[in-house]
Scaffold this motif. Structure first.
Motif, PDB file in Angstrom:
ATOM      1  N   ARG A 119       1.217   0.064  -8.255  1.00 23.60           N
ATOM      2  CA  ARG A 119       2.311   1.041  -8.240  1.00 23.60           C
ATOM      3  C   ARG A 119       3.552   0.387  -7.629  1.00 23.60           C
ATOM      4  N   ILE A 120       4.608   0.392  -8.394  1.00 23.46           N
ATOM      5  CA  ILE A 120       5.858  -0.250  -7.963  1.00 23.46           C
ATOM      6  C   ILE A 120       6.926   0.813  -7.758  1.00 23.46           C
ATOM      7  N   ARG A 121       7.665   0.695  -6.640  1.00 23.21           N
ATOM      8  CA  ARG A 121       8.747   1.668  -6.385  1.00 23.21           C
ATOM      9  C   ARG A 121       9.914   1.422  -7.338  1.00 23.21           C
ATOM     10  N   LYS A 122      10.780   2.442  -7.409  1.00 23.60           N
ATOM     11  CA  LYS A 122      11.891   2.433  -8.364  1.00 23.60           C
ATOM     12  C   LYS A 122      12.762   1.169  -8.239  1.00 23.60           C
ATOM     13  N   LYS A 123      13.092   0.810  -6.984  1.00 26.17           N
ATOM     14  CA  LYS A 123      14.028  -0.302  -6.784  1.00 26.17           C
ATOM     15  C   LYS A 123      13.331  -1.660  -6.598  1.00 26.17           C
ATOM     16  N   ASP A 124      11.997  -1.651  -6.631  1.00 29.20           N
ATOM     17  CA  ASP A 124      11.274  -2.912  -6.411  1.00 29.20           C
ATOM     18  C   ASP A 124      11.369  -3.844  -7.613  1.00 29.20           C
ATOM     19  N   GLU A 125      11.159  -5.112  -7.333  1.00 32.25           N
ATOM     20  CA  GLU A 125      11.146  -6.119  -8.399  1.00 32.25           C
ATOM     21  C   GLU A 125       9.741  -6.181  -9.013  1.00 32.25           C
ATOM     22  N   GLY A 126       9.631  -6.715 -10.214  1.00 28.08           N
ATOM     23  CA  GLY A 126       8.319  -6.986 -10.838  1.00 28.08           C
ATOM     24  C   GLY A 126       7.727  -5.793 -11.558  1.00 28.08           C
ATOM     25  N   LYS A 127       8.619  -4.857 -11.994  1.00 30.83           N
ATOM     26  CA  LYS A 127       8.085  -3.671 -12.684  1.00 30.83           C
ATOM     27  C   LYS A 127       7.444  -4.046 -14.031  1.00 30.83           C
ATOM     28  N   GLU A 128       8.064  -4.974 -14.753  1.00 26.56           N
ATOM     29  CA  GLU A 128       7.538  -5.381 -16.062  1.00 26.56           C
ATOM     30  C   GLU A 128       6.169  -6.039 -15.908  1.00 26.56           C
ATOM     31  N   LEU A 129       6.082  -6.893 -14.879  1.00 28.53           N
ATOM     32  CA  LEU A 129       4.813  -7.578 -14.619  1.00 28.53           C
ATOM     33  C   LEU A 129       3.734  -6.549 -14.262  1.00 28.53           C
ATOM     34  N   ALA A 130       4.125  -5.569 -13.442  1.00 34.58           N
ATOM     35  CA  ALA A 130       3.163  -4.541 -13.033  1.00 34.58           C
ATOM     36  C   ALA A 130       2.680  -3.743 -14.238  1.00 34.58           C
ATOM     37  N   ASP A 131       3.634  -3.406 -15.151  1.00 32.24           N
ATOM     38  CA  ASP A 131       3.253  -2.656 -16.357  1.00 32.24           C
ATOM     39  C   ASP A 131       2.246  -3.445 -17.190  1.00 32.24           C
ATOM     40  N   LYS A 132       2.540  -4.727 -17.361  1.00 30.48           N
ATOM     41  CA  LYS A 132       1.635  -5.586 -18.156  1.00 30.48           C
ATOM     42  C   LYS A 132       0.285  -5.726 -17.464  1.00 30.48           C
ATOM     43  N   PHE A 133       0.340  -5.868 -16.154  1.00 28.70           N
ATOM     44  CA  PHE A 133      -0.895  -6.008 -15.387  1.00 28.70           C
ATOM     45  C   PHE A 133      -1.744  -4.735 -15.505  1.00 28.70           C
ATOM     46  N   ASN A 134      -1.064  -3.580 -15.409  1.00 27.06           N
ATOM     47  CA  ASN A 134      -1.778  -2.300 -15.524  1.00 27.06           C
ATOM     48  C   ASN A 134      -2.355  -2.117 -16.922  1.00 27.06           C
ATOM     49  N   ASN A 135      -1.580  -2.559 -17.932  1.00 31.12           N
ATOM     50  CA  ASN A 135      -2.086  -2.498 -19.316  1.00 31.12           C
ATOM     51  C   ASN A 135      -3.342  -3.341 -19.471  1.00 31.12           C
ATOM     52  N   LEU A 136      -3.300  -4.513 -18.838  1.00 32.32           N
ATOM     53  CA  LEU A 136      -4.458  -5.421 -18.881  1.00 32.32           C
ATOM     54  C   LEU A 136      -5.694  -4.745 -18.286  1.00 32.32           C
ATOM     55  N   ILE A 137      -5.500  -4.125 -17.120  1.00 31.05           N
ATOM     56  CA  ILE A 137      -6.642  -3.470 -16.466  1.00 31.05           C
ATOM     57  C   ILE A 137      -7.170  -2.330 -17.343  1.00 31.05           C
ATOM     58  N   THR A 138      -6.227  -1.573 -17.939  1.00 31.08           N
ATOM     59  CA  THR A 138      -6.628  -0.453 -18.811  1.00 31.08           C
ATOM     60  C   THR A 138      -7.433  -0.976 -20.004  1.00 31.08           C
ATOM     61  N   THR A 139      -6.937  -2.074 -20.601  1.00 30.12           N
ATOM     62  CA  THR A 139      -7.642  -2.659 -21.756  1.00 30.12           C
ATOM     63  C   THR A 139      -9.055  -3.091 -21.356  1.00 30.12           C
ATOM     64  N   TYR A 140      -9.155  -3.794 -20.216  1.00 29.51           N
ATOM     65  CA  TYR A 140     -10.467  -4.259 -19.751  1.00 29.51           C
ATOM     66  C   TYR A 140     -11.386  -3.081 -19.443  1.00 29.51           C
ATOM     67  N   ALA A 141     -10.810  -2.062 -18.840  1.00 28.34           N
ATOM     68  CA  ALA A 141     -11.609  -0.884 -18.479  1.00 28.34           C
ATOM     69  C   ALA A 141     -12.141  -0.212 -19.744  1.00 28.34           C
TER      70      ALA A 141
END
Lengths: 193, 249
Positions: A119-141
């Motif tokens: 979970r990334i806050r609104k002003k934090d950096e790395g939102k795109e990476l977090a989205d991709k990472f979360n997608n990866l976990i969802t796919t694996y799950a």
């Protein structure tokens, strides 16, 4: 009403943030020293008349204003330097926060728990990476869930096969399920041991 | 956390350095103070030093101290009235600064000159004071014109030597008949002087040794001034000078 989640600890990765805060602080000190040297060189030809403690002083400007320069630089260091350190803590927190969240999520993944998401806050950096990472976990799950379902089917089919005389039919069905299972597992590209 | 510790350490270092410089004891300890005028404190050592350097100008140390007290009070009052922030005061400081600089430079230049007036020069001068010089004089707008002028273009003039200006007198002393002086800048013009003849009007008057010494000193001073003038002229010739008066005439 659901309480809004806020990260209150702004000094979350002490080593990383501390290093950058120190670098910013050293840059301020270097700037101050550079300014003093440049000012000294540029004003070396100038003469300054000072009236201090009922005494008139006439000296080269860098020498005459040395005390005032030191005082001004000290004030800048205390005010701007400390402000920059605090500001850099908030600034680096935008990077350090996501890194912390990633580490926590990876720790969970190592433990086999795929239920957590970064979970990334609104002003934090790395939102795109977090989205991709979360997608990866969802796919694996999803793959693992489907694998579990197929495994359940195999187990059920094998149980049925032990009870009924039409084993050939059931074994064909088991083989079909196993083929699906393999197809799912083929999704992961791994080196053979 | 070690970086935070480093930052605190640096802050502590700079703060303590600043405090050491800021609160350095500049004032003498109370037992060493010899004179207090309001906020001004003067140590015995400083007062003795001032007395030593100024003693020739005062009859007694008390006269000097009285004068010092008055001076400090006046300075403090002027400061209180904010005179040092006024533009007129700053102009005065600027003027004084320039004058002091010029004076120091000229004093040094004069000190570096080893100007002597020989016995022969002195005798020539005393003899010339009783003579008439036949000159040819001309004024020119440019140095080139002045340098390239022929004798015929100059106007003849007969004048008593003693009526000439002092610097011309000294310049002529070293000049033989039939020669001309280097062009002299006089305001905007360049003057060329050619010596045609010098006529003695009689034997020179006898002068006392004291008078000779006085004249020698005067000649020495004039020679110094001529050298300074020539040096300034050289500075001018080497400098880049442009005058743009705009619409003004």
């Amino acid at each position: 009403m659901k309480k809004k989640w806020r990260r209150r600890n702004y000094f979350i990765k002490k080593d990383l943030q501390g290093r950058y805060m120190f670098i910013f602080f050293v840059v301020i000190i270097a700037g101050i020293i550079t300014f003093a040297i440049v000012f000294g060189l540029l004003s070396s030809d100038a003469l300054t008349i000072l009236y201090e403690q009922s005494k008139v002083r006439v000296d080269d400007t860098p020498v005459a204003l040395l005390k005032q320069l030191i005082k001004a630089h000290w004030l800048v260091l205390i005010s701007v330097g400390v402000a920059v350190v605090i500001f850099s803590m908030f600034l680096t927190h935008r990077v350090a926060g996501p890194i912390y969240r990633f580490e926590r999520t990876v720790d969970d993944l190592i433990e086999g728990n795929l239920n957590f998401r970064v979970r990334i806050r609104k002003k934090d950096e790395g939102k795109e990476l977090a989205d991709k990472f979360n997608n990866l976990i969802t796919t694996y799950a999803d793959v693992l869930n489907e694998t579990k379902e197929l495994s359940d089917k195999i187990e059920k089919a094998l149980g049925e096969a032990l009870k009924t005389p039409q084993r050939d039919e059931l074994l064909k069905e088991v083989m079909e399920v196993n083929r699906h299972l393999r197809e799912k597992l083929e999704f992961f590209k791994t080196k053979q041991k | 956390m070690k970086y935070i510790f480093y930052i605190i350490l640096l802050l502590f270092f700079f703060t303590s350095s600043y405090l050491v410089i800021e609160f350095q004891k500049e004032e003498p300890p109370p037992e060493d103070i010899a004179l207090i005028v309001n906020e001004w404190r003067c140590s015995r050592e400083e007062l003795n030093r001032l007395l030593e350097t100024q003693k020739v100008d005062y009859d007694s140390p008390y006269d000097f101290i009285n004068s010092l007290i008055t001076k400090k009070l006046l300075i403090q009052e002027a400061k209180r009235q904010g005179i040092d922030k006024e533009e007129r005061f700053k102009d005065s400081v600027r003027e004084f600064y320039e004058q002091a600089l010029i004076k120091t430079l000229l004093d040094r230049k004069i000190a570096s000159l080893n100007v002597q007036v020989s016995e022969k020069e002195l005798n020539n001068y005393l003899s010339a004071m009783n003579s008439v010089v036949l000159l040819r004089i001309g004024s020119f707008n440019t140095l080139v014109e002045a340098e390239n002028v022929t004798i015929d273009e100059l106007k003849p003039k007969e004048i008593l030597f003693r009526e000439l200006s002092e610097d011309i007198q000294v310049r002529l002393l070293s000049l033989k008949t039939g020669h001309k002086l280097e062009p002299l800048r006089r305001g905007k013009k360049y003057t060329v002087i050619f010596v045609e003849d010098i006529k003695n009007l009689g034997t020179p008057q006898k002068v006392s040794e004291a008078e000779r010494h006085r004249i020698r000193e005067r000649l020495r001073r004039i020679k110094q001034e001529i050298i300074l003038e020539e040096w300034i002229e050289e500075l001018r010739s080497q400098a880049s000078i442009r005058l743009n008066m705009g619409g003004n005439k």
